[in-house]
Enzyme design. Sequence first.
Site, short mmCIF file in Angstrom:
data_model
loop_
_atom_site.label_atom_id
_atom_site.label_comp_id
_atom_site.label_asym_id
_atom_site.label_seq_id
_atom_site.Cartn_x
_atom_site.Cartn_y
_atom_site.Cartn_z
N SER A 1 0.79 -1.05 -0.16
CA SER A 1 -0.02 -0.12 -0.04
C SER A 1 0.89 1.24 -0.20
CB SER A 1 -0.88 -0.09 1.12
OG SER A 1 -0.30 -0.06 2.54
N HIS B 1 -5.07 -4.63 -0.92
CA HIS B 1 -5.32 -3.54 -1.89
C HIS B 1 -5.29 -4.09 -3.40
CE1 HIS B 1 -4.74 -0.33 0.65
NE2 HIS B 1 -4.01 -1.03 1.49
N LYS C 1 -12.43 -1.73 1.58
CA LYS C 1 -11.84 -0.76 0.84
C LYS C 1 -12.79 -1.02 -0.48
CE LYS C 1 -7.24 -1.65 2.90
NZ LYS C 1 -7.21 -0.59 4.07
N1 PLP Z 1 -3.90 -5.55 5.22
C1 PLP Z 1 -3.52 -4.50 4.53
C2 PLP Z 1 -2.49 -4.59 3.45
C3 PLP Z 1 -4.22 -3.40 4.53
O1 PLP Z 1 -3.60 -2.01 3.73
C4 PLP Z 1 -5.24 -2.98 5.74
C5 PLP Z 1 -5.77 -1.86 6.12
O2 PLP Z 1 -5.16 -0.85 6.01
C6 PLP Z 1 -5.49 -4.21 6.36
C7 PLP Z 1 -4.74 -5.43 6.17
C8 PLP Z 1 -6.56 -4.23 7.37
O3 PLP Z 1 -7.68 -4.06 6.84
P1 PLP Z 1 -8.92 -3.85 7.84
O4 PLP Z 1 -9.40 -2.26 7.69
O5 PLP Z 1 -10.42 -4.54 7.07
O6 PLP Z 1 -8.93 -4.30 9.08
#
Ligand code: PLP
Length: 355
Positions: free
Chosen positions: A142, A170, A201
């Site tokens: 990200s 992502h 997302k």
């Molecule tokens: N994994 C990644 C790569 C993320 O970017 C995010 C969120 O920012 C998460 C996990 C966590 O996701 P959630 O918002 O569903 O807890």
Amino acid sequence: AGILNFCANNYLGLSSHPQVICAAVRALEEFGAGLSSVRFICGTQSIHKELEEKIARFHQREDAILYASCFDANAGIFEALLTPEDAVLSDELNHASIIDGIRLCKANKYRYKHMDMQDLEAKLQDAQKHRLRLVATDGAFSMDGDIAPLREICQLAQKYDALVFIDECHATGFLGPNGRGTDELLGVMDKVTIINSTLGKALGGAAGGYTTGPKPLIDLLRQRSRPYLFSNSLPPAVVGCASKALDLLMESNAIAQSMAAKTQRFRSKMTAAGFTISGKDHPICPVMLGDARLAAVMAEDMLSRGIYVIGFSYPVVPKGKARIRVQISAVHSDEDIDRCVEAFTEVGRKHGALP
Ligand code: PLP
């Protein structure tokens, strides 16, 4: 008024899609505001089971399990799956929730250099002494908008008898010809064993996460995964919203394709204007600026021109690699994209980021 948001993870614009909103309202009316229970007591309704089936179908996997978030899915999987006799090999730039999930398990931990296949191979060789090996990586990272070399990772996993886990937060909904994710994009859907992803997302943006993969693994998680066992069930409105988002994506890839075209437009126009955009073909478009103060003042100036973007600097990204992270969405029009590029060009000239 008139401010364009270029920093949300709302890649497909589904959080404001009328059918998604309508499905959430209907679920709220029919199934109530919440379950006041974890799944295995009285927190499972027909819609939870339907959504799990739909997620598995979407990813072409055997089964799926819902969590309150992908953070929870990542917190629950490693401890449930791996023992002190096993090994987990993790990319050094993996998301914080993967790092935390790995911390919670008792397996032997290896951290390989970011997307460095030589280093991964060396670590896999070292890990041959353990019972089971799991390679864990973000599908798309990200901060940089770069995509894990999954073909190579899967080849190495095959060679050294390892399982592959990817976090697709992502990627789910928009990467690959049908938006299935990084594994579809790189042609390794049958080689990646476990996928964790978010409903918060591209898939409507509300909340929720999941693991999808082989049925015995999902059965094991239902028995052993602590965030699943000890945290409340997803509220019906959230389930309704995600379920409709998946229906829309399984009906047509038009929304994902439109986002891809807009990403391409932004990346090529910004590059032509003289900016360096990190990553490739991903709607996360980090405008690399280097200096932390420059990133902050440029982001502020962009807002005064009606473009909402955020500067990222140390410790979120390495020192000297400050940037403004732009995220493209299917709801941006071509005119919105052009307005954003024009604002960047003006602001970049004003602050010396462009000649
Ligand atoms: N994994 C990644 C790569 C993320 O970017 C995010 C969120 O920012 C998460 C996990 C966590 O996701 P959630 O918002 O569903 O807890």
